[in-house]
Scaffold this active site. Structure first.
Site, PDB file in Angstrom:
ATOM      1  N   ILE A 111      23.091  -3.262  22.161  1.00  0.00           N
ATOM      2  CA  ILE A 111      24.614  -2.322  22.274  1.00  0.00           C
ATOM      3  C   ILE A 111      24.082  -1.329  23.533  1.00  0.00           C
ATOM      4  O   ILE A 111      24.907  -1.194  24.377  1.00  0.00           O
ATOM      5  CB  ILE A 111      24.807  -1.472  21.221  1.00  0.00           C
ATOM      6  CG1 ILE A 111      25.551  -2.514  20.292  1.00  0.00           C
ATOM      7  CG2 ILE A 111      25.872  -0.412  21.396  1.00  0.00           C
ATOM      8  CD1 ILE A 111      25.806  -1.987  18.791  1.00  0.00           C
ATOM      9  N   GLU A 135       1.670  -2.692   4.528  1.00  0.00           N
ATOM     10  CA  GLU A 135       1.658  -2.890   3.133  1.00  0.00           C
ATOM     11  C   GLU A 135       2.136  -4.214   2.470  1.00  0.00           C
ATOM     12  O   GLU A 135       2.833  -4.131   1.563  1.00  0.00           O
ATOM     13  CB  GLU A 135       2.664  -1.635   2.453  1.00  0.00           C
ATOM     14  CG  GLU A 135       2.531  -0.246   2.983  1.00  0.00           C
ATOM     15  CD  GLU A 135       1.570   0.417   2.289  1.00  0.00           C
ATOM     16  OE1 GLU A 135       1.019  -0.013   1.299  1.00  0.00           O
ATOM     17  OE2 GLU A 135       1.277   1.802   2.935  1.00  0.00           O
ATOM     18  N   GLY A 142      -6.468  -9.284   5.511  1.00  0.00           N
ATOM     19  CA  GLY A 142      -5.489  -8.154   5.157  1.00  0.00           C
ATOM     20  C   GLY A 142      -4.716  -8.786   3.888  1.00  0.00           C
ATOM     21  O   GLY A 142      -4.839  -7.682   3.053  1.00  0.00           O
ATOM     22  N   SER A 143      -4.207  -9.837   3.974  1.00  0.00           N
ATOM     23  CA  SER A 143      -3.432 -10.208   2.841  1.00  0.00           C
ATOM     24  C   SER A 143      -4.147 -10.581   1.835  1.00  0.00           C
ATOM     25  O   SER A 143      -3.880 -10.273   0.467  1.00  0.00           O
ATOM     26  CB  SER A 143      -2.525 -11.528   3.048  1.00  0.00           C
ATOM     27  OG  SER A 143      -1.807 -11.336   4.425  1.00  0.00           O
ATOM     28  N   GLU A 183       5.938 -12.333   4.224  1.00  0.00           N
ATOM     29  CA  GLU A 183       5.421 -13.523   3.052  1.00  0.00           C
ATOM     30  C   GLU A 183       4.608 -13.181   1.946  1.00  0.00           C
ATOM     31  O   GLU A 183       4.973 -13.646   0.781  1.00  0.00           O
ATOM     32  CB  GLU A 183       4.526 -14.631   3.829  1.00  0.00           C
ATOM     33  CG  GLU A 183       5.215 -15.175   5.130  1.00  0.00           C
ATOM     34  CD  GLU A 183       5.643 -14.320   6.426  1.00  0.00           C
ATOM     35  OE1 GLU A 183       4.951 -13.175   6.288  1.00  0.00           O
ATOM     36  OE2 GLU A 183       6.598 -14.767   6.931  1.00  0.00           O
ATOM     37  N   GLY A 185      22.670  -2.224  26.286  1.00  0.00           N
ATOM     38  CA  GLY A 185      22.525  -2.996  27.545  1.00  0.00           C
ATOM     39  C   GLY A 185      21.352  -2.595  28.094  1.00  0.00           C
ATOM     40  O   GLY A 185      20.156  -2.544  27.442  1.00  0.00           O
ATOM     41  N   ARG A 199      29.803   4.300  26.228  1.00  0.00           N
ATOM     42  CA  ARG A 199      29.767   3.476  27.480  1.00  0.00           C
ATOM     43  C   ARG A 199      31.091   2.744  27.596  1.00  0.00           C
ATOM     44  O   ARG A 199      31.843   2.169  26.583  1.00  0.00           O
ATOM     45  CB  ARG A 199      28.765   2.511  27.127  1.00  0.00           C
ATOM     46  CG  ARG A 199      28.457   1.316  28.127  1.00  0.00           C
ATOM     47  CD  ARG A 199      27.813   1.994  29.232  1.00  0.00           C
ATOM     48  NE  ARG A 199      27.433   0.859  30.390  1.00  0.00           N
ATOM     49  CZ  ARG A 199      26.958   1.109  31.699  1.00  0.00           C
ATOM     50  NH1 ARG A 199      26.851   2.587  31.759  1.00  0.00           N
ATOM     51  NH2 ARG A 199      26.760   0.210  32.398  1.00  0.00           N
ATOM     52  N   THR A 215      -5.288   3.678   8.710  1.00  0.00           N
ATOM     53  CA  THR A 215      -4.284   4.910   9.302  1.00  0.00           C
ATOM     54  C   THR A 215      -4.836   6.106   9.007  1.00  0.00           C
ATOM     55  O   THR A 215      -5.135   6.274   7.780  1.00  0.00           O
ATOM     56  CB  THR A 215      -2.936   4.436   8.592  1.00  0.00           C
ATOM     57  OG1 THR A 215      -2.431   3.317   8.946  1.00  0.00           O
ATOM     58  CG2 THR A 215      -1.845   5.512   9.015  1.00  0.00           C
TER      59      THR A 215
HETATM   60  C1  FAD Z   1      -0.745  -0.260  12.468  1.00  0.00           C
HETATM   61  C2  FAD Z   1      -1.575  -0.775  11.294  1.00  0.00           C
HETATM   62  C3  FAD Z   1      -1.939   0.151  10.327  1.00  0.00           C
HETATM   63  C4  FAD Z   1      -2.392  -0.280   9.248  1.00  0.00           C
HETATM   64  N1  FAD Z   1      -3.028   0.587   8.093  1.00  0.00           N
HETATM   65  C5  FAD Z   1      -3.815   0.124   7.112  1.00  0.00           C
HETATM   66  C6  FAD Z   1      -4.172   1.299   6.246  1.00  0.00           C
HETATM   67  O1  FAD Z   1      -4.047   2.197   6.528  1.00  0.00           O
HETATM   68  N2  FAD Z   1      -5.050   0.568   5.447  1.00  0.00           N
HETATM   69  C7  FAD Z   1      -5.311  -0.695   5.295  1.00  0.00           C
HETATM   70  O2  FAD Z   1      -5.959  -0.971   4.160  1.00  0.00           O
HETATM   71  N3  FAD Z   1      -4.760  -1.711   5.778  1.00  0.00           N
HETATM   72  C8  FAD Z   1      -4.020  -1.328   6.931  1.00  0.00           C
HETATM   73  N4  FAD Z   1      -3.342  -2.114   7.805  1.00  0.00           N
HETATM   74  C9  FAD Z   1      -3.538  -3.447   7.745  1.00  0.00           C
HETATM   75  C10 FAD Z   1      -2.409  -4.307   6.961  1.00  0.00           C
HETATM   76  O3  FAD Z   1      -2.010  -3.985   5.861  1.00  0.00           O
HETATM   77  C11 FAD Z   1      -2.664  -5.751   7.640  1.00  0.00           C
HETATM   78  O4  FAD Z   1      -2.454  -6.085   8.714  1.00  0.00           O
HETATM   79  C12 FAD Z   1      -1.609  -6.693   6.500  1.00  0.00           C
HETATM   80  O5  FAD Z   1      -1.792  -6.689   5.277  1.00  0.00           O
HETATM   81  C13 FAD Z   1      -1.540  -8.055   7.024  1.00  0.00           C
HETATM   82  O6  FAD Z   1      -3.042  -8.600   7.133  1.00  0.00           O
HETATM   83  P1  FAD Z   1      -3.690  -9.372   8.296  1.00  0.00           P
HETATM   84  O7  FAD Z   1      -3.486  -8.550   9.425  1.00  0.00           O
HETATM   85  O8  FAD Z   1      -5.131  -9.528   7.836  1.00  0.00           O
HETATM   86  O9  FAD Z   1      -2.822 -10.782   8.344  1.00  0.00           O
HETATM   87  P2  FAD Z   1      -3.150 -12.032   7.726  1.00  0.00           P
HETATM   88  O10 FAD Z   1      -3.446 -11.652   6.044  1.00  0.00           O
HETATM   89  O11 FAD Z   1      -4.528 -12.629   8.373  1.00  0.00           O
HETATM   90  O12 FAD Z   1      -1.830 -12.961   7.839  1.00  0.00           O
HETATM   91  C14 FAD Z   1      -1.602 -13.578   8.981  1.00  0.00           C
HETATM   92  C15 FAD Z   1      -0.021 -14.309   8.761  1.00  0.00           C
HETATM   93  O13 FAD Z   1      -0.151 -15.220   7.901  1.00  0.00           O
HETATM   94  C16 FAD Z   1       0.656 -15.100   6.827  1.00  0.00           C
HETATM   95  N5  FAD Z   1       0.074 -15.278   5.390  1.00  0.00           N
HETATM   96  C17 FAD Z   1      -1.239 -14.877   4.996  1.00  0.00           C
HETATM   97  N6  FAD Z   1      -1.438 -15.181   3.794  1.00  0.00           N
HETATM   98  C18 FAD Z   1      -0.369 -16.047   3.497  1.00  0.00           C
HETATM   99  C19 FAD Z   1       0.053 -16.735   2.284  1.00  0.00           C
HETATM  100  N7  FAD Z   1      -0.887 -16.971   1.335  1.00  0.00           N
HETATM  101  N8  FAD Z   1       1.279 -17.355   2.404  1.00  0.00           N
HETATM  102  C20 FAD Z   1       2.091 -17.319   3.363  1.00  0.00           C
HETATM  103  N9  FAD Z   1       1.772 -16.678   4.614  1.00  0.00           N
HETATM  104  C21 FAD Z   1       0.688 -16.246   4.444  1.00  0.00           C
HETATM  105  C22 FAD Z   1       0.834 -13.599   6.911  1.00  0.00           C
HETATM  106  O14 FAD Z   1       2.214 -13.273   6.374  1.00  0.00           O
HETATM  107  C23 FAD Z   1       0.917 -13.422   8.297  1.00  0.00           C
HETATM  108  O15 FAD Z   1       2.144 -13.699   9.008  1.00  0.00           O
HETATM  109  C24 FAD Z   1      -2.669  -1.442   8.950  1.00  0.00           C
HETATM  110  C25 FAD Z   1      -2.101  -2.442   9.958  1.00  0.00           C
HETATM  111  C26 FAD Z   1      -1.532  -2.048  11.162  1.00  0.00           C
HETATM  112  C27 FAD Z   1      -0.949  -3.072  11.965  1.00  0.00           C
END
Ligand code: FAD
Length: 405
Positions: free
Chosen positions: A357, A383, A135-136, A387, A359, A288, A169
């Site tokens: 608040i 988005e 994701g990231s 981090e 409760g 309340r 999404t």
């Molecule tokens: C309900 C929902 C809707 C979504 N909709 C979309 C969508 O429409 N299109 C789409 O493309 N994506 C979508 N996403 C995906 C979302 O963008 C990703 O979940 C998000 O970017 C995080 O990626 P990941 O879940 O793979 O976490 P990871 O990248 O695996 O990260 C896991 C943890 O490690 C941390 N981490 C990762 N790399 C680093 C680093 N270099 N330094 C420090 N910390 C780090 C992160 O901050 C996090 O805490 C959606 C997610 C959800 C839950």
């Protein structure tokens, strides 16, 4: 909200749009949000109402049938909608990002083909970067689009797409997916080997097109009603004319441009939820009574309200600043990252305080704050996580403030 989250310098048109949306939220969203959310029901009637107001085309240029409004107008509309129910803002957000990407980077043919129908809400956009394994780390995308040199489409070979995408999404309800895939056509940087495709598909689940399957909705803790899905590509064919901007290798930068406006939008959503949490808390605190007086008259509670309101105000101002910067034509990666970071973290804090608040009643599904408690954490992730925002912000600052000489 008489006093908080006001925005100076709006035009008459902006003020009018916001007043109309606020009325719609108060009458058509807030009274139905609890029931729809608890039933995980798609807000079909609300979506029709938004279509009628022209919200699906709010930022699409007028020459393509939209209202041609700014990112700021859009963000303030989203703030109002999320104050009612975050899932409804989720319905238009991916659509808005895809429309922005096509308007900014599409060919004239792509603009004429998609934007007028996007403006009416007939074509509905989703965007797909994330995969089950990432994701990231967007540059690590493994879904592959390979050119089939054997068949011709508009003078060049089709692409064949294979791989699984995650977390779309509006994956089921959309009819156009902006898909980021690896094309590996010889660039030496991983980012320049990624391409954005415009995948037209029918709404629905199952094998919606040969080689493209949208499995059912992912069950989520909150953000219900709006569908979030996987997308499985298995030998899916798409013409080279559906490469965004007909520019293979530019997909990453196009997506990042979309994400920058998306981050302003997520900030706006966080502001909307925080405003609503504050409204609920200040109302409850005056109703309340404990120890012979309303809890708002205990200093511990009134100080919480003061801190919550200050956070709402700060987040709103940073969100507005980031939107205005992008509207001016400047790059806003640092400011959008800051706004997203502060707004989502403050939203989680304000919501948590509003919950306290209330409760014991805050833990009851009859109370709206219970829903907000399940919605706020998504904003810390979507988005780009906090981090990742800090990474973007610090990179930008180190570039700006680098040592000279
Ligand atoms: C309900 C929902 C809707 C979504 N909709 C979309 C969508 O429409 N299109 C789409 O493309 N994506 C979508 N996403 C995906 C979302 O963008 C990703 O979940 C998000 O970017 C995080 O990626 P990941 O879940 O793979 O976490 P990871 O990248 O695996 O990260 C896991 C943890 O490690 C941390 N981490 C990762 N790399 C680093 C680093 N270099 N330094 C420090 N910390 C780090 C992160 O901050 C996090 O805490 C959606 C997610 C959800 C839950």
């Amino acid at each position: 909200m008489a006093r908080l989250a006001q925005t100076a310098g709006l035009s008459d048109v902006q003020s009018e749009i916001l007043a109309t949306v606020r009325e719609f939220v108060d009458k058509e969203i807030i009274p139905h949000a609890q029931e729809l959310e608890h039933g995980d029901t798609y807000p079909a009637e609300i979506v029709e109402g938004m279509k009628a107001m022209g919200l699906f085309g709010i930022t699409i240029p007028e020459e393509y049938g939209g209202l041609g409004e700014s990112l700021l107008t859009y963000a303030l509309v989203v703030e109002e909608i999320a104050r009612g129910w975050m899932s409804v803002s989720g319905v238009i957000n991916t659509h808005f990002i895809v429309a922005h990407m096509i308007a900014r980077h599409g060919t004239e043919t792509q603009k004429r083909h998609f934007l007028p129908r996007m403006a009416t809400g007939e074509v509905r956009g989703a965007f797909s970067m994330s995969e089950p394994g990432l994701g990231s780390d967007v540059a690590a995308i493994s879904t592959k689009a390979t050119r089939d040199e054997g068949s011709a489409a508009g003078g060049s070979g089709d692409y064949v797409v294979d791989g699984t995408k995650m977390w779309l999404t509006n994956g089921g309800t959309s009819t156009l997916v902006a898909l980021l895939a690896r094309t590996d056509e010889g660039a030496d940087s991983p980012h320049r080997n990624l391409t954005t495709f415009l995948v037209e598909k029918p709404a629905g689940y199952g094998e919606v097109l040969p080689g493209l399957t949208i499995p059912g909705k992912i069950d989520k803790m909150g953000y219900k009603g709006v569908d979030t899905t996987e997308a499985v590509f298995d030998g899916f064919r798409i013409g080279a004319d559906m490469v965004l901007g007909e520019a293979p290798g530019e997909g990453f930068s196009y997506m990042m441009d979309g994400i920058e406006v998306g981050r302003v939008n997520v900030s706006a959503r966080a502001c909307g939820i925080a405003i609503r949490a504050f409204e609920l808390a200040i109302e409850y605190a005056q109703q309340r009574e404990t120890f012979g007086k309303p809890i708002a008259q205990h200093q511990a509670i009134s100080f919480k309200l003061a801190e919550m309101a200050t956070k709402v105000e700060a987040a709103h101002l940073m969100m507005v600043n980031a939107a205005r910067l992008k509207d001016s034509g400047a790059r806003n990666d640092v400011e959008a990252g800051m706004a997203k970071l502060i707004a989502s973290e403050y939203c989680a804090e304000v919501t948590q305080e509003a919950f306290r608040i209330h409760g014991g009643y805050g833990y009851s599904t009859e109370y709206e704050i219970e829903r907000l408690m399940r919605e706020a954490p998504f904003l810390l992730i979507g988005e780009g996580t906090s981090e990742i925002q800090k990474t973007v912000i610090s990179k930008g600052l180190l570039k700006e403030y680098r040592l000279r000489g």
